[in-house]
Design a protein around this motif. Structure first.
Motif, short mmCIF file in Angstrom:
data_model
loop_
_atom_site.label_atom_id
_atom_site.label_comp_id
_atom_site.label_asym_id
_atom_site.label_seq_id
_atom_site.Cartn_x
_atom_site.Cartn_y
_atom_site.Cartn_z
N ALA A 185 17.70 -78.91 5.96
CA ALA A 185 17.42 -77.90 4.94
C ALA A 185 16.29 -76.96 5.35
O ALA A 185 16.30 -75.78 4.98
N ASP A 219 23.56 -80.99 -0.18
CA ASP A 219 23.37 -80.00 -1.24
C ASP A 219 22.06 -80.25 -2.01
O ASP A 219 21.36 -79.31 -2.39
N LEU A 222 19.19 -79.08 0.20
CA LEU A 222 19.13 -77.63 0.22
C LEU A 222 18.53 -77.09 -1.08
O LEU A 222 17.70 -76.16 -1.06
N ARG A 227 17.25 -73.41 -0.92
CA ARG A 227 18.31 -72.72 -0.19
C ARG A 227 19.64 -72.87 -0.92
O ARG A 227 19.92 -73.90 -1.53
N ILE A 232 24.39 -72.48 4.81
CA ILE A 232 24.41 -73.32 5.99
C ILE A 232 25.84 -73.71 6.34
O ILE A 232 26.67 -73.96 5.45
#
Length: 300
Positions: A185, A219, A222, A227, A232
């Motif tokens: 991440a 997820d 991130l 993010r 990604i």
């Protein structure tokens, strides 16, 4: 969601004995990226020919024009960030900005003790990886780096002129655990997995569920890093999940496999170039048909 198809070419053939032909074929077949393992040797290939990743990628860069190239994966087992950064910067220059660094914490294979060191525990590998990646990031983005670490240090290490790709070449970080996911991440432009070893001998359904769990962890990491999930790339290195014996038997079999994994959010699937009489044996004609026909059938 779009899907890319890439290949991985194990460095087992001499350059003038079929090695060069494989990299040129990968570009001709339209693969997005051609990777190679960055090991000193690997498993069942230990007592046979095995060539270095960086010289191989350098040669591949000289005989291709469009194909992206990379490692899948490099690890701290026998690499140091300072020397690796210089080699990567040079590779990016030679290739005209076509290099991706696949990087992971490494394992307990032959690389782990080849330099005479004791084999690291999983925690020691994770500790080293957590220091290795940020330092490598700095070395590829700053002109001079001084850093004192527990495992890795740099003393006014120069990174001039830097990478062709800015701010540096992309990192594809292999990870499954929470510490690794945080590195993905923070530093990754892509995430890499081979699946869950606990279900490599299980069923395809078990593998899908395990991968769904890994995607969920990604997820979460991130989100915690601020993010977006779509920021990604998500790469599956195939050949290890339960379908490894069947997915390359036909174009239809691969399309079915690819469709199920695209639904999980994977954006790139990597298939091994066939090697006769090995774990990666496959029909060359089917391999080439998959490369040229599968994505069209999938509507990707």
């Amino acid at each position: 969601m779009s899907l890319r198809l890439s290949t991985v070419i194990l460095p087992v053939r001499p350059w003038h004995g079929g090695g060069r032909d494989q990299w040129e074929r990968a570009e001709r077949l339209g693969f997005h990226t051609a990777y190679t393992y960055d090991h000193l040797t690997w498993r069942t290939f230990r007592d046979g020919p095995w060539f270095g990743a960086v010289p191989t990628l350098t040669a591949a860069a000289a005989v291709t024009d469009r194909l992206r190239l990379g490692t899948l994966v490099t690890s701290p087992n026998f690499r140091h960030p300072v020397t690796l950064a210089k080699e990567l910067m040079s590779l990016d220059d030679i290739s005209g900005g076509r290099i991706t660094l696949g990087i992971g914490a490494g394992g307990n294979g032959f690389d782990a003790t080849a330099l005479g060191q004791e084999e690291w525990t999983p925690r020691e590998r994770a500790d080293r990886f957590a220091e290795f990646v940020p330092l490598l990031d700095r070395l590829l983005t700053e002109s001079a780096v001084t850093q004192r670490g527990t495992f890795y240090s740099a003393e006014e290490a120069r990174g001039i002129p830097g990478c062709v790709q800015r701010p540096r070449l992309p990192f594809a970080v292999a990870a499954t655990g929470p510490r690794g996911m945080k590195l993905v991440a923070k530093h990754g432009q892509a995430w890499v997995t081979t699946g869950d070893p606990k279900v490599f001998e299980g069923t395809p359904e078990q593998s899908i569920e395990a991968l769904r769990g890994q995607v969920g962890k990604l997820d979460k990491a991130l989100a915690e890093a601020g993010r977006e999930p779509g920021s990604i790339e998500r790469i599956l290195l195939t050949g290890f999940t339960p379908e490894r014996g069947s997915m390359l038997e036909s174009v239809d079999a691969f399309v079915d496999f690819a469709g199920r994994h695209r639904e999980l959010g994977f954006t790139e699937l990597v298939i091994h170039a066939p090697i006769p009489d090995s774990d990666f044996a496959a029909d060359e004609a089917v391999f080439e048909r998959i490369a040229t026909e599968a994505l069209a059938q999938l509507g990707a």
